[in-house]
Scaffold this active site. Structure first.
Site, mmCIF file in Angstrom:
data_model
loop_
_atom_site.group_PDB
_atom_site.id
_atom_site.type_symbol
_atom_site.label_atom_id
_atom_site.label_comp_id
_atom_site.label_asym_id
_atom_site.label_seq_id
_atom_site.Cartn_x
_atom_site.Cartn_y
_atom_site.Cartn_z
ATOM 1 N N TYR A 65 84.275 43.156 -7.799
ATOM 2 C CA TYR A 65 84.705 44.028 -8.894
ATOM 3 C C TYR A 65 83.576 44.567 -9.772
ATOM 4 C CZ TYR A 65 86.360 45.261 -13.567
ATOM 5 O OH TYR A 65 86.569 45.912 -14.750
ATOM 6 N N ASN B 123 71.698 38.434 -19.352
ATOM 7 C CA ASN B 123 72.984 38.538 -18.655
ATOM 8 C C ASN B 123 73.299 37.169 -18.068
ATOM 9 O OD1 ASN B 123 74.059 40.166 -15.555
ATOM 10 N ND2 ASN B 123 75.275 39.301 -17.195
ATOM 11 N N GLY B 124 74.461 36.618 -18.452
ATOM 12 C CA GLY B 124 74.849 35.299 -17.945
ATOM 13 C C GLY B 124 75.325 34.429 -19.087
ATOM 14 N N CYS C 200 77.075 41.540 -18.971
ATOM 15 C CA CYS C 200 76.102 42.424 -19.605
ATOM 16 C C CYS C 200 75.268 43.140 -18.559
ATOM 17 C CB CYS C 200 75.153 41.615 -20.491
ATOM 18 S SG CYS C 200 76.020 40.664 -21.747
ATOM 19 N N GLY D 189 78.954 46.547 -19.641
ATOM 20 C CA GLY D 189 79.146 46.159 -21.028
ATOM 21 C C GLY D 189 79.405 47.359 -21.897
HETATM 22 P P1 AMP Z 1 94.841 42.208 -15.327
HETATM 23 O O1 AMP Z 1 95.510 43.444 -15.775
HETATM 24 O O2 AMP Z 1 94.577 41.243 -16.440
HETATM 25 O O3 AMP Z 1 95.508 41.545 -14.153
HETATM 26 O O4 AMP Z 1 93.378 42.644 -14.859
HETATM 27 C C1 AMP Z 1 93.182 43.087 -13.555
HETATM 28 C C2 AMP Z 1 92.482 44.411 -13.570
HETATM 29 O O5 AMP Z 1 91.279 44.327 -14.321
HETATM 30 C C3 AMP Z 1 92.104 44.807 -12.166
HETATM 31 O O6 AMP Z 1 92.426 46.163 -12.008
HETATM 32 C C4 AMP Z 1 90.604 44.564 -12.069
HETATM 33 O O7 AMP Z 1 89.974 45.643 -11.385
HETATM 34 C C5 AMP Z 1 90.127 44.463 -13.497
HETATM 35 N N1 AMP Z 1 89.310 43.273 -13.774
HETATM 36 C C6 AMP Z 1 89.213 42.144 -13.093
HETATM 37 N N2 AMP Z 1 88.357 41.284 -13.683
HETATM 38 C C7 AMP Z 1 87.900 41.883 -14.779
HETATM 39 C C8 AMP Z 1 86.973 41.514 -15.806
HETATM 40 N N3 AMP Z 1 86.364 40.347 -15.839
HETATM 41 N N4 AMP Z 1 86.740 42.427 -16.770
HETATM 42 C C9 AMP Z 1 87.356 43.614 -16.774
HETATM 43 N N5 AMP Z 1 88.235 44.002 -15.843
HETATM 44 C C10 AMP Z 1 88.510 43.155 -14.859
#
Ligand code: AMP
Length: 459
Positions: free
Chosen positions: A243, A103-104, A2, A28
């Protein structure tokens, strides 16, 4: 995950909050909310599903009068995407109005909730944050900061909070400092925000971070600091730098752009790609890491993938079929860059592998001869209990396969991740003081009692 924002002492508090939420949209995308408060404690809430622009159009701001406001953008993958779970949450109690944006994740929320329910409390959401509202109302302290300290005593896990009790604005951060929170100044007004990019958008200057364990009351333009919680060993979330946060922000006192470039340089040292001709990023979250990789390796940085900016974060789509289709809707490959070349593709993380798998197919279809995938974090092997939405352990590709198996599964010629040590050494302010539980399995708290396959079935 969030984004939270707060304003004290500005006649257009809700308008500033609206702007701040735009800058925190990446934290979010499911719902957004603003609550404004007048000098006499009268509170005006507005919460709706969707992006800030959809949930709170500018035309809806007029009734949100008052010199204090708090706001929230919400993001969860755990099945509770409903308006009841949108924030800020608000209640009236014997002492006036309370508003709260969180947030958390509170790791002992089920126990705290059961305790309250046994005592007759009723809940209107499945959010862990709602227990804080009850605890705030139950304190007998007259001082708002002390009331918040009472509410937080015995609460475990991750919280960065903006809270209003009547027209007092309070901010707090858990003693391990999992999630970021900063304070800024705009003329006479005080601003609180998850990230500094939200200070920039309203023209505020950074005052300081809210320190882990601190509760700060903002009254009459002054900050009154209460170091309420006993210090614990720091566990700032390293994934914020990898990220989550925006690269134009500072989190935990350091530039996210600098952190990502350093991660990219470290990746080039640990995982070179001999014979490769160029580097490209999976835009946008890995742009800075790809720059770092290019700088360190001497390979040219190219723009081989173009991202459609009208599509949100891939990961958020709740069904696998939807996620597969979304990769194509979100990205396209540039043939002229890729055809016949041996390429290094940089992403900041692989979670389920869906994004990489889709992109590798696309990059090969555009003519790439060899695809060397490099990842500017360590393998994600466990879910997060502290506020990042990760899928169940059974869906995490690195929890279930070796690196060689993952490479084969994703269809890349080679695959290289950062080591945990390299990642922590590269991030500014490291290597100590970071939470890396999702990479290392080193969780600083016991598992929440409601975790299913490692994951929290709540906000
Ligand atoms: P995936 O397709 O499930 O392997 O997700 C990896 C992609 O999602 C990467 O391009 C990351 O930049 C992004 N990503 C990693 N962690 C998250 C997260 N918690 N929420 C949204 N996107 C994420």
């Amino acid at each position: 995950m969030c984004g939270i924002f707060g304003v004290y002492g500005h006649p257009d508090a809700a308008v500033l909050t609206h702007l701040g939420l735009y800058a925190l949209q990446h934290r979010g995308q499911e719902s957004a909310g603003i609550m404004s408060i007048e000098a006499d404690g009268a509170a005006h809430p507005m919460r709706a599903m969707g992006l800030v622009s959809e949930a709170i159009p500018s035309s809806a701001l007029k009734p949100l009068t008052g010199h204090v406001a708090i706001g929230h953008t919400r993001y969860s993958t755990a099945g509770s995407s409903t308006i009841e779970n949108a924030q800020p949450i608000m209640a009236r109690f014997r002492g006036g109005s309370i508003g709260l944006a969180h947030n958390g994740n509170l790791t002992n929320a089920p126990e705290l909730r059961a305790e309250l329910e046994a005592d007759g409390a009723i809940f209107s959401s499945t959010m862990d944050s709602e227990v804080l509202l009850h605890r705030l109302a139950r304190s007998h302290a007259t001082d708002p900061a002390q009331r918040l300290a009472d509410a937080l005593a015995g609460v475990e896990g991750a919280y960065s909070l903006v809270v209003t009790i009547n027209d007092t604005l309070l901010v707090a951060r858990d003693p391990r400092g999992w999630r970021p929170l900063v304070l800024g100044r705009l003329g006479e007004a005080i601003i609180a925000a998850s990230e500094t990019c939200a200070l920039d958008i309203v023209g505020a200057t950074l005052l300081r971070e809210v320190q882990p364990g601190e509760i700060i009351a903002i009254e009459d333009g002054e900050l009154r600091v209460l170091q309420a919680m006993a210090p614990q060993s720091l566990r700032k979330c390293v994934f914020e730098h990898v990220y989550f946060a925006r690269p134009d922000s500072q989190v935990f006192g350091h530039s996210v752009d600098r952190a990502r470039r350093a991660l990219g340089r470290q990746l080039a040292r640990e995982q070179p790609a001999p014979g490769a001709e160029l580097v490209f990023a999976v835009p946008d979250s890995s742009n800075a890491a790809a720059l770092g990789y290019a700088e360190e390796s001497g390979l040219p940085l190219e723009l081989a993938l173009i991202r459609n900016h009208y599509i949100g974060r891939t990961f958020i789509n709740p069904t696998q079929a939807g996620r597969d289709a979304k990769v194509k809707v979100k990205y396209n490959a540039v043939r002229e860059v890729l055809a016949g070349r041996s390429v290094v593709m940089i992403d900041d993380s692989i979670v389920r592998g869906t994004t990489t798998r889709g992109l590798v197919t696309m990059v090969r279809a555009a003519g790439a001869r060899e695809v060397h995938m490099r990842v500017s974090s360590a393998p994600v092997t466990g879910p997060c209990w502290y506020g990042i939405d990760t899928p169940r352990r059974s869906e995490l590709i690195a929890a279930n396969m070796t690196v060689e198996e993952i490479a084969k599964n994703l269809g890349v010629d080679t695959l290289g991740y950062l080591t945990i040590e390299g990642m922590l050494a590269a991030v500014p302010g490291g290597p100590e003081g970071f939470c890396h539980a999702c990479f290392s399995g080193d969780y600083p708290t016991p598992p929440p009692s409601d975790a299913v396959d490692g994951v929290l079935a709540r906000c």
